[in-house]
Design a protein around this motif. Structure first.
Motif, PDB file in Angstrom:
ATOM      1  N   LEU A 224     -45.505  71.807  89.776  1.00  0.00           N
ATOM      2  CA  LEU A 224     -44.716  72.540  90.828  1.00  0.00           C
ATOM      3  C   LEU A 224     -44.393  71.691  92.012  1.00  0.00           C
ATOM      4  CD1 LEU A 224     -43.635  75.149  91.955  1.00  0.00           C
ATOM      5  CD2 LEU A 224     -45.748  75.774  92.594  1.00  0.00           C
ATOM      6  N   SER A 225     -45.295  70.926  92.466  1.00  0.00           N
ATOM      7  CA  SER A 225     -45.203  70.035  93.621  1.00  0.00           C
ATOM      8  C   SER A 225     -43.993  69.249  93.555  1.00  0.00           C
ATOM      9  CB  SER A 225     -46.576  69.454  93.970  1.00  0.00           C
ATOM     10  OG  SER A 225     -47.355  70.321  94.566  1.00  0.00           O
ATOM     11  N   GLU A 226     -44.092  68.640  92.220  1.00  0.00           N
ATOM     12  CA  GLU A 226     -43.158  67.286  91.879  1.00  0.00           C
ATOM     13  C   GLU A 226     -41.819  67.973  91.868  1.00  0.00           C
ATOM     14  OE1 GLU A 226     -47.123  66.173  90.101  1.00  0.00           O
ATOM     15  OE2 GLU A 226     -46.111  68.123  90.568  1.00  0.00           O
ATOM     16  N   TRP A 227     -41.775  69.294  91.288  1.00  0.00           N
ATOM     17  CA  TRP A 227     -40.255  70.068  91.417  1.00  0.00           C
ATOM     18  C   TRP A 227     -39.899  70.407  92.519  1.00  0.00           C
ATOM     19  CZ3 TRP A 227     -39.123  75.123  92.197  1.00  0.00           C
ATOM     20  CH2 TRP A 227     -37.939  75.725  91.876  1.00  0.00           C
ATOM     21  N   VAL A 228     -40.774  70.776  93.410  1.00  0.00           N
ATOM     22  CA  VAL A 228     -40.363  70.977  94.986  1.00  0.00           C
ATOM     23  C   VAL A 228     -40.050  69.936  95.664  1.00  0.00           C
ATOM     24  CG1 VAL A 228     -41.561  71.962  97.333  1.00  0.00           C
ATOM     25  CG2 VAL A 228     -41.724  73.157  95.154  1.00  0.00           C
ATOM     26  N   TYR A 229     -40.711  68.638  95.506  1.00  0.00           N
ATOM     27  CA  TYR A 229     -40.516  67.422  96.030  1.00  0.00           C
ATOM     28  C   TYR A 229     -38.881  67.012  95.789  1.00  0.00           C
ATOM     29  CZ  TYR A 229     -40.175  62.490  97.093  1.00  0.00           C
ATOM     30  OH  TYR A 229     -39.679  61.222  97.630  1.00  0.00           O
ATOM     31  N   GLY A 230     -38.612  66.969  94.134  1.00  0.00           N
ATOM     32  CA  GLY A 230     -37.197  66.679  93.990  1.00  0.00           C
ATOM     33  C   GLY A 230     -36.271  67.378  94.653  1.00  0.00           C
ATOM     34  N   ILE A 231     -36.359  68.664  94.817  1.00  0.00           N
ATOM     35  CA  ILE A 231     -35.320  69.338  95.436  1.00  0.00           C
ATOM     36  C   ILE A 231     -35.321  69.031  96.897  1.00  0.00           C
ATOM     37  CG2 ILE A 231     -34.910  71.895  96.158  1.00  0.00           C
ATOM     38  CD1 ILE A 231     -35.871  73.149  93.556  1.00  0.00           C
ATOM     39  N   ALA A 232     -36.342  68.854  97.758  1.00  0.00           N
ATOM     40  CA  ALA A 232     -36.582  68.342  98.821  1.00  0.00           C
ATOM     41  C   ALA A 232     -35.762  67.092  99.225  1.00  0.00           C
ATOM     42  CB  ALA A 232     -37.740  68.625  99.673  1.00  0.00           C
ATOM     43  N   ALA A 233     -36.008  66.111  98.376  1.00  0.00           N
ATOM     44  CA  ALA A 233     -35.476  64.774  98.528  1.00  0.00           C
ATOM     45  C   ALA A 233     -34.054  64.833  98.188  1.00  0.00           C
ATOM     46  CB  ALA A 233     -36.195  64.027  97.216  1.00  0.00           C
ATOM     47  N   SER A 234     -33.601  65.603  97.284  1.00  0.00           N
ATOM     48  CA  SER A 234     -32.046  65.731  97.023  1.00  0.00           C
ATOM     49  C   SER A 234     -31.229  66.514  98.046  1.00  0.00           C
ATOM     50  CB  SER A 234     -31.960  66.167  95.633  1.00  0.00           C
ATOM     51  OG  SER A 234     -32.363  67.592  95.730  1.00  0.00           O
ATOM     52  N   HIS A 235     -31.969  67.336  98.597  1.00  0.00           N
ATOM     53  CA  HIS A 235     -31.214  68.082 100.008  1.00  0.00           C
ATOM     54  C   HIS A 235     -31.250  67.560 101.069  1.00  0.00           C
ATOM     55  CE1 HIS A 235     -30.700  71.031  96.489  1.00  0.00           C
ATOM     56  NE2 HIS A 235     -29.754  71.663  97.186  1.00  0.00           N
ATOM     57  N   PHE A 236     -32.489  66.928 101.464  1.00  0.00           N
ATOM     58  CA  PHE A 236     -32.726  66.565 102.801  1.00  0.00           C
ATOM     59  C   PHE A 236     -32.928  65.102 102.903  1.00  0.00           C
ATOM     60  CE2 PHE A 236     -34.716  70.881 102.314  1.00  0.00           C
ATOM     61  CZ  PHE A 236     -33.848  71.602 103.483  1.00  0.00           C
ATOM     62  N   GLU A 237     -32.311  64.477 101.970  1.00  0.00           N
ATOM     63  CA  GLU A 237     -32.798  63.059 102.033  1.00  0.00           C
ATOM     64  C   GLU A 237     -33.796  62.324 102.319  1.00  0.00           C
ATOM     65  OE1 GLU A 237     -29.417  61.464 104.421  1.00  0.00           O
ATOM     66  OE2 GLU A 237     -27.805  62.087 103.295  1.00  0.00           O
ATOM     67  N   LEU A 238     -34.920  62.901 101.752  1.00  0.00           N
ATOM     68  CA  LEU A 238     -36.241  62.706 102.175  1.00  0.00           C
ATOM     69  C   LEU A 238     -36.700  61.053 101.639  1.00  0.00           C
ATOM     70  CD1 LEU A 238     -39.002  63.981 103.257  1.00  0.00           C
ATOM     71  CD2 LEU A 238     -39.569  64.673 101.139  1.00  0.00           C
ATOM     72  N   SER A 239     -36.967  60.422 102.525  1.00  0.00           N
ATOM     73  CA  SER A 239     -37.157  58.734 102.315  1.00  0.00           C
ATOM     74  C   SER A 239     -38.714  58.522 101.879  1.00  0.00           C
ATOM     75  CB  SER A 239     -36.856  58.071 103.508  1.00  0.00           C
ATOM     76  OG  SER A 239     -37.627  58.138 104.620  1.00  0.00           O
ATOM     77  N   VAL A 240     -39.765  59.340 102.206  1.00  0.00           N
ATOM     78  CA  VAL A 240     -40.973  59.025 101.853  1.00  0.00           C
ATOM     79  C   VAL A 240     -41.047  59.284 100.193  1.00  0.00           C
ATOM     80  CG1 VAL A 240     -43.309  59.543 102.176  1.00  0.00           C
ATOM     81  CG2 VAL A 240     -41.603  59.734 104.250  1.00  0.00           C
ATOM     82  N   PRO A 241     -41.564  58.333  99.699  1.00  0.00           N
ATOM     83  CA  PRO A 241     -41.781  58.615  98.262  1.00  0.00           C
ATOM     84  C   PRO A 241     -42.942  59.701  98.045  1.00  0.00           C
ATOM     85  CG  PRO A 241     -42.012  56.235  98.580  1.00  0.00           C
ATOM     86  CD  PRO A 241     -42.136  56.862  99.955  1.00  0.00           C
ATOM     87  N   TYR A 242     -42.963  60.379  97.037  1.00  0.00           N
ATOM     88  CA  TYR A 242     -43.914  61.352  96.600  1.00  0.00           C
ATOM     89  C   TYR A 242     -45.261  61.067  96.521  1.00  0.00           C
ATOM     90  CZ  TYR A 242     -46.217  65.055  94.060  1.00  0.00           C
ATOM     91  OH  TYR A 242     -47.231  66.009  93.749  1.00  0.00           O
ATOM     92  N   GLY A 243     -45.564  59.559  96.121  1.00  0.00           N
ATOM     93  CA  GLY A 243     -46.969  59.307  96.083  1.00  0.00           C
ATOM     94  C   GLY A 243     -47.327  58.917  97.310  1.00  0.00           C
ATOM     95  N   GLU A 244     -46.672  58.915  98.535  1.00  0.00           N
ATOM     96  CA  GLU A 244     -47.075  58.644  99.863  1.00  0.00           C
ATOM     97  C   GLU A 244     -47.219  59.924 100.517  1.00  0.00           C
ATOM     98  OE1 GLU A 244     -48.326  55.737 100.744  1.00  0.00           O
ATOM     99  OE2 GLU A 244     -47.167  54.405  99.367  1.00  0.00           O
ATOM    100  N   MET A 245     -47.313  60.994 100.134  1.00  0.00           N
ATOM    101  CA  MET A 245     -47.421  62.407 100.707  1.00  0.00           C
ATOM    102  C   MET A 245     -48.635  63.044 100.565  1.00  0.00           C
ATOM    103  SD  MET A 245     -43.373  63.728 100.133  1.00  0.00           S
ATOM    104  CE  MET A 245     -43.725  65.206 101.268  1.00  0.00           C
ATOM    105  N   GLY A 246     -49.748  62.070 100.227  1.00  0.00           N
ATOM    106  CA  GLY A 246     -50.977  62.604 100.384  1.00  0.00           C
ATOM    107  C   GLY A 246     -51.377  62.922  98.724  1.00  0.00           C
ATOM    108  N   SER A 247     -52.847  62.681  98.483  1.00  0.00           N
ATOM    109  CA  SER A 247     -53.177  62.641  97.259  1.00  0.00           C
ATOM    110  C   SER A 247     -53.455  64.457  97.028  1.00  0.00           C
ATOM    111  CB  SER A 247     -54.560  62.038  97.213  1.00  0.00           C
ATOM    112  OG  SER A 247     -54.464  60.718  97.452  1.00  0.00           O
ATOM    113  N   PHE A 248     -53.867  65.174  97.936  1.00  0.00           N
ATOM    114  CA  PHE A 248     -54.110  66.515  97.477  1.00  0.00           C
ATOM    115  C   PHE A 248     -52.866  67.188  97.168  1.00  0.00           C
ATOM    116  CE2 PHE A 248     -57.730  64.831 100.062  1.00  0.00           C
ATOM    117  CZ  PHE A 248     -58.695  65.505  99.462  1.00  0.00           C
TER     118      PHE A 248
END
Length: 376
Positions: free
Chosen positions: A177-201
């Motif tokens: 679920l987290s990866e899916w939400v990140y994919g949507i956020a990255a595509s809509h908000f031009e999120l530059s921070v890689p998923y792996g840099e958004m914390g381990s938890f």
């Protein structure tokens, strides 16, 4: 209402275990997840949520929902300031040391920051970029932001709906679920921070633990609250599960990776997603703590050093990060970088530092005998 010293002592113990886990010494592996496949992070989050539910629900009952929300807001701002100060320390002193002496333990920790310092700094303040070791407080802040609204709803309508939704999100976290939400956020908000840099938890996984603790704490404040008791058969089953996991963890051939190189099976005990078997292990330990803890408390001496650290857990947590980051910058992450006596001196110095920070924080806040509070 008097402060519950045993809760403070338990939080202090969790801080000690976190420090032993994060400091690279010979004790890192043996004392990482010492009670089975459960770490100090689970205990710390659960205890913090429990105390928050206990204190803020009482505040809501006495002064209203608005007062409870304002208190949460003040707490969030205090924790954010602590996170910002720790980030500033990491991005300046630690990054400078790491680059100057070419320390891989630091440069590997700050890959994104060293590549994109401006974006990393701003997104770090916004709690989007979460470097390793500095990813617990952002999660804590997010849960604290949600808590007044969730707690206000639950006090009016009950906890059933809240916990069903929370369990559903936890289940979703086990399936991406987290990866899916990140994919949507990255595509809509031009999120530059890689998923792996958004914390381990994994936030969707760990929110279940937070809201379970909040629910239990709030339930202790209900006028008709009864002591939590478990039948003997349940305590016996919990003991069997806890003992099995303890032996598996310390005497199994794979140590903290229960299934060795089998990544799929290891997800069942995964720390970052809060895997299902990890939850089973945690629940078993919780049942045993509630069943036998009160009797142990009556027989054991009070450990005032642990109480002090647990009572001032926010500054002590940040102080432990300072100690760990400095150790990584100066010695690297090699657990055998020092002789045994060197590890002993390091640990003695670090824990003296943590205790001094705790005493100073309590003195600064004028809390020699403070009331129960979720403020630390």
């Amino acid at each position: 209402m008097k402060r519950q010293w045993e809760i403070d002592a338990l939080r202090g113990l969790m801080l000690v275990l976190m420090t032993l886990t994060h400091l690279p010494t010979r004790l890192t592996d043996p004392l990482g997840q010492p009670f089975g496949f459960v770490s100090a992070a689970e205990g710390f989050v659960l205890l913090s949520a429990y105390v928050s539910g206990l204190v803020y629900s009482r505040l809501a009952q006495r002064q209203g929902i608005g007062a409870m929300r304002r208190a949460f807001g003040k707490r969030v701002f205090k924790v954010w300031l602590a996170q910002a100060a720790t980030l500033a320390f990491l991005f300046t002193i630690i990054a400078g040391l790491g680059v100057r002496i070419e320390q891989p333990a630091v440069t590997n920790l700050l890959t994104y920051y060293l590549a994109q310092p401006r974006d990393a700094f701003l997104s770090g303040l916004l709690l989007v970029y979460e470097p390793p070791l500095l990813d617990i407080l952002p999660m804590y802040i997010f849960f604290m932001l949600l808590s007044p609204w969730v707690l206000g709803f639950a006090l009016r309508h009950g906890w059933s709906g809240v916990m069903v939704l929370s369990a559903t999100l936890w289940a979703g976290a086990q399936f991406g679920l987290s990866e899916w939400v990140y994919g949507i956020a990255a595509s809509h908000f031009e999120l530059s921070v890689p998923y792996g840099e958004m914390g381990s938890f994994n936030t969707f996984g760990w929110q279940f633990l937070w809201f379970a603790g909040l629910c239990i704490g709030a339930g202790r404040q209900a006028p008709d609250a009864k002591p939590l008791r478990f039948p003997n058969w349940m305590a016996a089953l919990a003991a069997a599960v806890a003992l099995y996991c303890l032996v598996w963890r310390h005497f199994g051939e794979h140590g903290q990776a229960p299934f060795g190189g089998d990544a799929e099976l290891n997800l069942l005990f995964d720390k970052w997603r809060l895997g299902p078997l990890r939850l089973v292990n945690l629940v078993a330990l919780g049942i045993l703590a509630l069943r036998f803890g009160p009797g142990l408390i009556e027989r054991l001496p009070r450990l005032h050093a642990l109480e002090a650290m647990g009572s001032a857990s926010l500054p002590v947590f940040c102080a432990h990060l300072v100690a760990v980051l400095l150790t990584l910058a100066l010695y690297g992450d090699n657990q055998l970088a020092r002789p045994v006596w060197g590890d002993a001196l390091l640990l003695a110095g670090v824990f003296a530092w943590l205790y001094a920070v705790a005493r100073l924080a309590l003195w600064w806040e004028g809390r020699a005998t403070p009331p129960v509070s979720a403020a630390n």
